[in-house]
Design a protein around this motif. Structure first.
Motif: not given
Length: 521
Positions: A387-388, A393-396, A415-419
């Motif tokens: 995940a980290e 690497a840009g694959n959120e 929270d699936m809106s996290l970015t």
């Protein structure tokens, strides 16, 4: 001057001398020692012993001291005056001559020497090639782990990859190699090991606990993570994930259960068998246990860690991680009011993960010989590495998916809106909650950076969040009621000094200064 590790080699090859009443007339050669499949297997088994030497104080306790040097744990034991421990745990005049640093350093190089000997001599022995390759893979995996332990604690170290090299070189000739070169050795050994080792599912039950392809790949992913090789870390972690060899335990209760050795989540696990007669078994439950329960109350959880669980509403992991004075012990119905020994335990809490419930204790109970295996790498750790690395690497999307998997098990919403930074921080917080007291926290805080600054500098130091919590915000009756361990732990942390531990002073003396000390020690 004696050659580096030569004394160890002589002891290894002539261990029987102490039992003889007459002078030794000859010593066996390496060829004579490595003469059969059985002799090679014995050496490989001996190399595993270096991971967790049975003498608790040699290297096991040092790993607990590293947890004491974080916001997760106090040193804890307020009955004994131990400045040799407190100075490290509090970053207060850390002693470069500490036996804890010296022993840990020496035991890692002892393990490396064993592995070098195995790798060098094995091809001279005639036995099954598949088994020979497996043994070679095990030795390379173990050598990588020993170097991993060294580089994450001390930075650059001498690199020795053959046994002959030890015999040809004087100790004073050795110097530290750059961290990047040490990491390169670790990477190559793990790549080689992954090619040679079987899957966990391919081992017979008697061989569970040996290094596997998945373990080599998981550690390689972690090695990439430490170096911020984000895509490589994500790709390698994904190799393990897609192998189908591992999964999360359905219940978090089972991760550290004494009844669940080598469970489906375990990627690499030290095997312990309790045998009081021969004084073998685990010790972590003793060193972290209550002094009212045969333990020593070292490395006890902080109220700061407990608050992290409470703020998250994370009751499942809290009850499986912390036992608190006066409360029932989760999973042990015989203990309804735990006695943590208030006057002898800084926080009146102990580590639940290493606790042995009453019904599973030997009779008579021998607390220095516990049957609980020690997990060094598990699938939840691997998922959070993925995940980290995926986040950076840009694959959120993938980062969120694996974060959710870990949180779903303990009934926490994600929270699936996290970015962006919010997602990064959520992953970092999850590592603390999931892996607390398993000796990962210090190294996470050192390697994780915000605007180029290691996170540990925001937790420790005079303005650190942990120091402020303890000295200005905490209302915890237990910690504030026992000030025999200073409440200001970590206030003297210096990011220009304490991001690594000091090189043992003995190594600097023996090499006449060619091995240089870490900055500002």
């Amino acid at each position: 001057m004696k050659k580096l590790f030569f004394v160890f080699a002589v002891v290894l090859l002539s261990a029987c001398e102490d039992f003889l009443d007459e002078p030794v007339r000859s010593k066996p050669t390496l060829t004579e020692i490595f003469s059969s499949q059985e002799s090679v297997e014995a050496f490989v088994n001996g190399a595993y012993d270096g991971i967790m030497e049975n003498d608790w104080w040699q290297i096991n306790f040092f790993r607990q001291i590293t947890d004491m040097a974080t916001d997760d744990c106090w040193a804890g034991n307020t009955e004994q005056s131990r400045p040799d421990i407190l100075t490290i745990a509090h970053y207060d005049n850390v002693d470069v001559g500490s036996t804890y640093f010296m022993n840990f350093w020496n035991y890692q190089f002892r393990g490396i020497t064993r592995c070098n000997l195995i790798i060098q001599e094995m091809d001279n022995v005639d036995f099954d090639e598949d088994l020979k390759n497996r043994y070679k893979g095990e030795a390379k995996f173990l050598r990588a782990r020993f170097y991993f332990e060294l580089v994450k604690n001390f930075g650059g170290v001498p690199i020795i990859t053959t046994f002959d090299e030890l015999l040809k070189s004087e100790i004073r000739e050795y110097v530290r190699q750059p961290e990047a070169e040490v990491w390169a050795v670790i990477e190559q050994d793990l790549i080689d090991a992954a090619e040679l080792l079987p899957l966990k599912s391919e081992y017979a039950s008697k061989d569970l606990g040996r290094a596997t392809k998945g373990a080599a790949q998981a550690y390689l992913a972690k090695a990439y993570l430490f170096q911020e090789k984000w895509q490589e870390a994500a790709d390698m972690a994904n190799e393990v994930i897609t192998s189908g060899e591992y999964q999360l335990e359905t219940s978090f209760d089972d991760v550290w259960s004494v009844t669940n050795p080598n469970g489906v989540e375990s990627i690499f696990e030290v095997q312990y068998r309790s045998d009081p007669t021969f004084r073998i078994g685990g010790v972590f439950g003793v060193t972290t246990g209550s002094r009212e329960d045969g333990g020593w109350s070292w490395c006890v959880p902080t109220s700061n860690l407990e608050q992290a669980y409470l703020e998250e509403g994370d009751n499942i992991r809290l009850r499986n991680t912390i036992i608190k004075h006066g409360e029932p012990v989760y999973g042990d119905p015989e203990v309804t009011e735990f006695d943590a020994g208030l006057s002898r335990n800084k926080s009146a809490r102990i580590n639940r993960k290493f606790y042995i419930p009453t019904e599973y204790r030997e009779t008579p109970y021998s607390p220095r010989n516990l049957p609980l295996n020690h997990i060094l790498m598990r699938y939840a750790d691997l998922l959070l590495i993925y995940a980290e690395a995926s986040h950076f690497a840009g694959n959120e999307g993938e980062a969120l998916a694996k974060l959710k998997m870990v949180r779903d098990r303990v009934n926490l919403t994600t929270d699936m809106s996290l970015t962006g930074d919010a997602l990064r921080d959520a992953i970092w917080k999850e590592r603390r909650l999931e892996l607390a007291l398993e000796q990962h926290r210090l190294y996470d805080l050192r390697r994780q950076k915000v605007n180029g600054v290691p996170r540990i500098a925001t937790v420790m130091g005079p303005e650190g969040s942990f120091v402020k919590y303890n000295t200005q915000e905490s209302t915890d009756e237990f910690e504030l009621g026992n000030l025999r361990e200073k409440q200001s732990k970590g206030a003297t942390f210096d990011v220009d000094k304490h991001i690594l531990w000091p090189i043992p002073h003995s190594e600097i003396v023996l090499t006449e200064g060619r091995i240089e000390q870490n900055p500002n020690y």
